[in-house]
Each structure stands twice: as C-alpha cells, then as structure tokens.
Design a protein around this motif. Sequence first.
Motif, mmCIF file in Angstrom:
data_model
loop_
_atom_site.group_PDB
_atom_site.id
_atom_site.type_symbol
_atom_site.label_atom_id
_atom_site.label_comp_id
_atom_site.label_asym_id
_atom_site.label_seq_id
_atom_site.Cartn_x
_atom_site.Cartn_y
_atom_site.Cartn_z
ATOM 1 N N GLU A 1 0.876 -1.196 0.000
ATOM 2 C CA GLU A 1 0.000 0.000 0.000
ATOM 3 C C GLU A 1 0.901 1.230 0.000
ATOM 4 O O GLU A 1 0.794 2.080 -0.871
ATOM 5 C CB GLU A 1 -0.922 -0.026 1.224
ATOM 6 N N ASP B 1 -12.242 -0.353 1.546
ATOM 7 C CA ASP B 1 -11.254 -0.097 2.599
ATOM 8 C C ASP B 1 -11.889 0.597 3.816
ATOM 9 O O ASP B 1 -12.264 -0.086 4.766
ATOM 10 C CB ASP B 1 -10.063 0.696 2.038
ATOM 11 N N ASP B 2 -11.982 1.912 3.766
ATOM 12 C CA ASP B 2 -12.546 2.697 4.877
ATOM 13 C C ASP B 2 -13.523 3.716 4.293
ATOM 14 O O ASP B 2 -13.223 4.912 4.218
ATOM 15 C CB ASP B 2 -11.420 3.416 5.628
HETATM 16 N N1 ADE Z 1 -6.472 0.239 8.823
HETATM 17 C C1 ADE Z 1 -7.594 0.760 8.335
HETATM 18 N N2 ADE Z 1 -7.439 1.143 7.068
HETATM 19 C C2 ADE Z 1 -6.158 0.827 6.726
HETATM 20 C C3 ADE Z 1 -5.397 0.952 5.548
HETATM 21 N N3 ADE Z 1 -5.890 1.494 4.437
HETATM 22 N N4 ADE Z 1 -4.123 0.537 5.584
HETATM 23 C C4 ADE Z 1 -3.607 0.012 6.687
HETATM 24 N N5 ADE Z 1 -4.291 -0.131 7.820
HETATM 25 C C5 ADE Z 1 -5.563 0.273 7.844
#
Ligand code: ADE
Length: 336
Positions: A200, A278-279
């Motif tokens: 990432e 993801d979030d």
């Molecule tokens: N925890 C929550 N979102 C994350 C992300 N994109 N990368 C690493 N840890 C995370």
Amino acid sequence: MAVSDDFIRRLPKAELHLHIEGSFEPELMFEIARRNDVSLPYATVDDLKAAYDFADLQAFLDLYYAGMSVLLKEQDFYDLTAAYMTRAVADGVVHTEIFFDPQGHTERGVAFEVALDGIWRALRDAEAAHGITSRIIMCFLRHLDEDEAFPVLEAAMAHRDRIIGVGLDSSELGHPPQKFQRVFAKARDAGFKLVAHAGEEGPPEYVRDALDLLHVDRVDHGNAAMADPDLVARLGRENMPLTVCPLSNYRLQGVTDMSRHPLRAMLDAGLMATVNSDDPAYFGGYVLDNYLVVRDALDISQDDIVTLARNSIVASFLKADEKARWLLEIQAVAEE
Ligand code: ADE
Ligand code: ZN
C-alpha cells in the motif's frame, strides 16, 4: 458506451477489504459519542469531515483510531456494522469479508467479545433480512509488537466458529511482514485463512515477503508489486488475489492521478484483482463508488467489470458451491 451504474449495481459482488471501523460515518460517530458521554476533538460533524484531508496513511490512521475510541458497548459495534451492511446491500454486495481491529479496542479496555458479539449480531441480522453472507477477519496492528499479537490470536482461537481468518494492518512502512512471521505461522497451524496489507505504502519486497514469510491467501492492496515484473508474473502464476481499494489509494496519496491507477495494469497482466472500499466513511465512497471511479478514470469495459465481480467471488472464502452459484448469477446478469 460506458457501463451503466445500474449494471454494476445489479452484478452480484463480494467485498473483501473493508475495515468495519473505517465505515464509521461521522453522524453515527457523534450519536454514539453523545450516548456514551465521550467527547470528540471536533465540535460538529462538519468540523470532523473537514479534517478528512490526508497526506498519507499515518495521517488517516491517527483519525481512524480517534474515531473508534467512542465505541464502548456491544450495541455500538452492532450499530456500526448494521449501517455498513445496509450500504453494502444497496450496492449489490452479496457477500462481505470484514476486518476488525481487536487491539484498537482491547487497548482501551473494551473486551474482544464486546466488539465481536456486536459485529456478529449485526451480520446475522443482515443475513436474515437481506440474504447477504459474511465472514469476519481480525487484524493484528503492525505498529505494535508481535508479542502483543499472540494474546489476540489466543482470543480468536476461542471464537474459531466466528472468525475465519487473520490479517495485518495499520502503519506499513517500517513494519515489514517478517515482524509477524511467528504469529502468522501459529495462525496458519490453527487453520485460519491469512491475509495481509502489503504494497500500500511499502515496497514490492513487502508483497513478496507476505507471500514467502506469511504465506497469505490474499494480498490486501498489492499496488507496489506492479513495479516489479517478476513479482507481477508470480502473482499471475499463483492466481494470488489482490484486494484493491481505488478511492483509498487516491485519498491517501498513493495514487495522485486516478487515470494512472494500477488496476488497469493488474487486469492487463491477468491478475486476480478485486475492487473494494477499505474505509468508506473516510475515503468518500462505498464499493459501488469504487467501481464507478475506476470505470470513469480507466479504460474499463463491461467485460472488465464482469471480471472484477467474478474475481471478488473467486477470491472470497466462500465454499466452492456458493462460489459456483454466484458465478452463474453474474453470468446471467452479464447476458441480460
Ligand atoms: N487500517 C484501516 N485502514 C487501513 C489501511 N488502508 N491501511 C492500513 N491499515 C488500515
Ligand atoms: Zn485496508
């Protein structure tokens, strides 16, 4: 002609990379903070949203951990998860494999079971109401020591019936896969599925080490692998799933121009790439939005969209007969 929003919504899809704490919408966060009598460092929802301007992963994580600090009771985890499931169903998600961060809660004195019970109950209610299936993956926080991960694994072992796998998340740089080699080996011996965030923000070596040292079943993100042709070839040979999160990459500045997002190259290389949110509460979109943003920014055909939906099912931890059923449904929608 561009693939329609409706077509993408109607295609059965799995979401495989979703941090449940990252689906915490500001409105719900304020509501739960109020009822738990916890104060947030922002006066209003708008003040909080204005802070969602991230220079990198760490800047986001600082807010992410602050946000989850209002989650204290089982009902809080229930409400958080129920809200995500409603959004997932609306986006045409038929199966979801959600992460949670037990250490983000146990560190604050909230028991592992308080979080797990609330998440689990909401997943059961969503399945009863909408038919959506799910699995739970618990992640180790990689900025903490490996020693601290072992008790978390012990706790998970008592709930093997509800936790399918373990993952690795939080600050990637400086916390390579090898740091968690022993606890992943133990999780593997216990029969857990294994996933890890890799590539990432970290280099291609972290992706390779997630394969060689952690023996993961999927790589979360994996973007950096595209800089290493040998690694790309290997990911292809091994049919290794990548859980790609386009809006996340954009909002965390890993990808500054969406038209150059590596998803196109991943598909061209025949990799088992999937699209995920993801979030979503922090990055401006749920899974459908992520499909739409790559459709608009990359040269993504209807066949590519169908491939992405198929990949999400194939890469899931569903059983073979469940996968076969969804692949047939995808084909039926594609042929309409
Ligand atoms: N925890 C929550 N979102 C994350 C992300 N994109 N990368 C690493 N840890 C995370
Ligand atoms: Zn993630």
